[in-house]
Design a protein around this motif. Structure first.
Motif, PDB file in Angstrom:
ATOM      1  N   SER A 119     -38.405   1.630  -3.344  1.00 25.53           N
ATOM      2  CA  SER A 119     -39.923   1.010  -2.969  1.00 25.53           C
ATOM      3  C   SER A 119     -39.937   0.167  -1.746  1.00 25.53           C
ATOM      4  CB  SER A 119     -40.507   0.915  -4.161  1.00 25.53           C
ATOM      5  OG  SER A 119     -41.892   0.688  -3.879  1.00 25.53           O
ATOM      6  N   GLY A 145     -38.896   1.304   1.705  1.00 22.00           N
ATOM      7  CA  GLY A 145     -39.766   2.073   2.164  1.00 22.00           C
ATOM      8  C   GLY A 145     -40.770   0.993   2.740  1.00 22.00           C
ATOM      9  N   LEU A 146     -41.399   0.142   1.919  1.00 20.06           N
ATOM     10  CA  LEU A 146     -42.555  -0.690   2.301  1.00 20.06           C
ATOM     11  C   LEU A 146     -42.083  -1.603   3.620  1.00 20.06           C
ATOM     12  CD1 LEU A 146     -45.256  -1.870   2.082  1.00 20.06           C
ATOM     13  CD2 LEU A 146     -44.230  -3.425   0.375  1.00 20.06           C
ATOM     14  N   THR A 180     -44.621   5.098   1.920  1.00 19.82           N
ATOM     15  CA  THR A 180     -44.654   4.496   0.679  1.00 19.82           C
ATOM     16  C   THR A 180     -45.889   4.711   0.076  1.00 19.82           C
ATOM     17  OG1 THR A 180     -44.250   2.330  -0.430  1.00 19.82           O
ATOM     18  CG2 THR A 180     -45.717   2.290   1.344  1.00 19.82           C
TER      19      THR A 180
END
Length: 234
Positions: A50, A53-54, A154
């Motif tokens: 995560s 992705g961010l 995301t």
């Protein structure tokens, strides 16, 4: 006497049952420990994915804004309340053409996501107009053909955009923030001119609200300052 010796050399049924019970208990405790380790590893991996992705999304967001190039008749940046569109260079080389990029939030299988779309390179005003319109359509109701050009980045619960103009942050949709675009050219198939960024705000703020209960949650604010104003990016 012989029967007694045979009895002393073996185990009774009760002893076997007790031994089996102890072994089963130890196996259960071991399995719970291994299962806990596996679940922890899954949570750590989900959080790492995560975060990656961010970070990738924010890096691409900044790169897109840094590469903005405005063509006459088009806003360099446009926010319609749902999607943000912009025109940018395809590379650092001048004369390499433009692409239209759009960002939006959309539900996928019941979960909101931050998504980026990019058109193929364009070199004429007619192509740019078509890509600009496709970006607007993609932001509202994307077709399957347009989804081929998008990247899901995301999970995202909601997002907000603000422009920095006149020494203050404001809603881009407010009348005070509106700046009319330059008049369009009368030659739609002419080649695109050089860079022009007069309609691009001095700064753009994005406020991302990440879903609660996920690997990464909370609110994140990212400010971008036009390089010609602040001497660099945020």
């Amino acid at each position: 006497m012989t029967a007694l010796r045979h009895r002393m050399c073996g185990f009774t049924l009760i002893e076997l049952l007790v031994a089996i019970g102890v072994m089963a208990l130890m196996a259960g405790l071991t399995w719970r420990g291994l299962d806990g380790i596996a679940r922890t590893q899954e949570r750590v991996q989900a959080r790492a994915d995560s975060l990656l992705g961010l970070q990738a999304g924010l890096a691409q967001w900044t790169a897109d804004l840094d590469a903005i190039q405005q063509a006459p008749g088009f806003d360099g940046v446009d926010w319609d309340g749902r999607a943000l569109r912009l025109t940018r260079n395809t590379s650092q080389e001048q004369g390499s053409g433009l692409v239209v990029v759009a960002w939006t939030r959309r539900d996928i299988n019941g979960t909101g996501h931050w998504i980026r779309w990019q058109s193929p390179p364009v070199s004429t005003r007619e192509q740019l107009q078509g890509a600009w319109s496709r970006a607007a359509q993609w932001g509202q109701n994307p077709g399957e053909s347009d989804k081929r050009f998008e990247i899901v980045l995301t999970p995202l619960q909601e997002w907000r955009i603000f422009y920095f103009r006149g020494d203050a942050w404001s809603n881009p949709l407010s009348s005070d923030s509106a700046v009319p675009p330059p008049p369009p050219s009368a030659q739609p198939n002419a080649a695109l001119p050089g860079p022009r960024v007069s309609n691009v705000p001095e700064g753009i703020r994005v406020v991302l609200t990440l879903p609660p209960g996920g690997p990464v949650a909370g609110t994140l604010t990212r400010d971008w300052i036009k390089p010609t104003v602040g001497g660099g990016k945020s």
